[in-house]
Design an enzyme around this catalytic site. Structure first.
Site, PDB file in Angstrom:
ATOM      1  N   ARG A  64     -38.979 -39.696 123.052  1.00 11.43           N
ATOM      2  CA  ARG A  64     -38.275 -40.843 122.478  1.00 11.43           C
ATOM      3  C   ARG A  64     -39.295 -41.912 122.109  1.00 11.43           C
ATOM      4  NH1 ARG A  64     -33.497 -39.402 120.475  1.00 11.43           N
ATOM      5  NH2 ARG A  64     -32.001 -38.732 122.068  1.00 11.43           N
ATOM      6  N   ALA A  76     -26.714 -35.078 122.640  1.00  8.87           N
ATOM      7  CA  ALA A  76     -25.975 -36.122 121.924  1.00  8.87           C
ATOM      8  C   ALA A  76     -26.463 -36.217 120.493  1.00  8.87           C
ATOM      9  CB  ALA A  76     -26.155 -37.467 122.620  1.00  8.87           C
ATOM     10  N   GLU A  93     -23.155 -30.874 118.449  1.00  6.69           N
ATOM     11  CA  GLU A  93     -24.403 -31.217 119.132  1.00  6.69           C
ATOM     12  C   GLU A  93     -24.672 -30.287 120.308  1.00  6.69           C
ATOM     13  OE1 GLU A  93     -26.774 -33.304 118.157  1.00  6.69           O
ATOM     14  OE2 GLU A  93     -25.596 -33.845 116.395  1.00  6.69           O
ATOM     15  N   GLU A  97     -28.177 -28.267 120.041  1.00  7.38           N
ATOM     16  CA  GLU A  97     -29.254 -28.601 120.969  1.00  7.38           C
ATOM     17  C   GLU A  97     -29.436 -27.606 122.103  1.00  7.38           C
ATOM     18  OE1 GLU A  97     -29.140 -32.708 122.178  1.00  7.38           O
ATOM     19  OE2 GLU A  97     -29.293 -33.405 120.113  1.00  7.38           O
ATOM     20  N   GLU A 120     -23.263 -49.863 118.659  1.00  3.05           N
ATOM     21  CA  GLU A 120     -23.182 -48.414 118.829  1.00  3.05           C
ATOM     22  C   GLU A 120     -22.181 -48.037 119.912  1.00  3.05           C
ATOM     23  OE1 GLU A 120     -26.061 -44.548 119.571  1.00  3.05           O
ATOM     24  OE2 GLU A 120     -26.498 -46.389 120.657  1.00  3.05           O
ATOM     25  N   GLU A 139     -34.031 -30.707 111.550  1.00  4.32           N
ATOM     26  CA  GLU A 139     -35.418 -30.772 111.123  1.00  4.32           C
ATOM     27  C   GLU A 139     -36.093 -31.948 111.825  1.00  4.32           C
ATOM     28  OE1 GLU A 139     -37.925 -31.499 107.028  1.00  4.32           O
ATOM     29  OE2 GLU A 139     -36.002 -30.462 106.897  1.00  4.32           O
ATOM     30  N   GLU A 141     -36.621 -32.142 114.980  1.00  7.57           N
ATOM     31  CA  GLU A 141     -36.123 -32.258 116.353  1.00  7.57           C
ATOM     32  C   GLU A 141     -36.791 -31.188 117.209  1.00  7.57           C
ATOM     33  OE1 GLU A 141     -31.824 -33.225 118.275  1.00  7.57           O
ATOM     34  OE2 GLU A 141     -31.855 -31.562 116.861  1.00  7.57           O
TER      35      GLU A 141
END
Length: 184
Positions: A64, A76, A93, A97, A120, A139, A141
């Site tokens: 991150r 997520a 997701e 993932e 958010e 892409e 990730e």
């Protein structure tokens, strides 16, 4: 509090891929004006607590940029559009993932991530009865999938090793649900 805070003006500072950044001019209850930052997350998001048959929770480890380190989080992602059902987003997701699917998704909680400056929202789902699917990361990730016991994850929260707000909230809500189910 009888007095109100009032937005006088909102100016777009930057239009991003998923975020818009604004400067808001706010009138405070005493009449003074202040500038506040505001970030609009245009689409909202969904997350999922995927629980395998053995009770282990699938987590994703990824870098991150905002905190310049790897994190361990629940899967997520952002909705594809403002009208996409968050349950559909969570299911997508989950498979993207982790490589697992589930037809057994139930809403666990809804949260606002950072109410001081951002709108958010994330709807978090619990996924049980996982079935093998096909992992297909976006892409750019890169992540690793890990399986952990809920008690181990809760200890990571208390030790300060898990700090992602959606993940902490979701795991504690799931632990509470397990306790309720056990005591029912």
């Amino acid at each position: 509090m009888d007095q109100q805070v009032k937005r006088v003006k909102r100016e777009l500072v930057k239009n991003g891929a998923i975020l818009d950044i604004y400067t808001d001019t706010m009138q405070l209850p005493d009449g003074k004006l202040e500038e506040w930052d505001f970030i609009s997350h245009r689409k909202g998001a969904a997350a999922v607590v995927p629980v395998r048959g053995d009770g282990k929770i699938l987590m994703v480890r990824q870098y991150r940029n905002a905190i310049d380190r790897m994190t361990l989080e629940i899967p997520a992602g952002s909705r594809d559009s403002v009208t996409e059902d968050t349950k559909v987003c969570a299911a997508r997701e989950l498979e993207e993932e982790t490589g697992y699917r589930s037809d057994d998704l139930t809403r666990l909680l809804s949260l606002k991530t950072t109410v001081a400056f951002c709108d958010e929202f994330i709807d978090v789902y619990l996924a049980r009865n996982l079935k093998p699917g096909h992992q297909h990361l976006d892409e750019g990730e890169f992540l690793d999938v890990e399986a952990h016991d809920i008690d181990e994850l809760c200890q990571m929260i208390y030790d300060g090793k898990l700090q992602d707000a959606k993940t902490v909230s979701a795991l504690l809500a799931y632990k509470n649900l397990l306790n309720q189910e056990k005591n029912a």
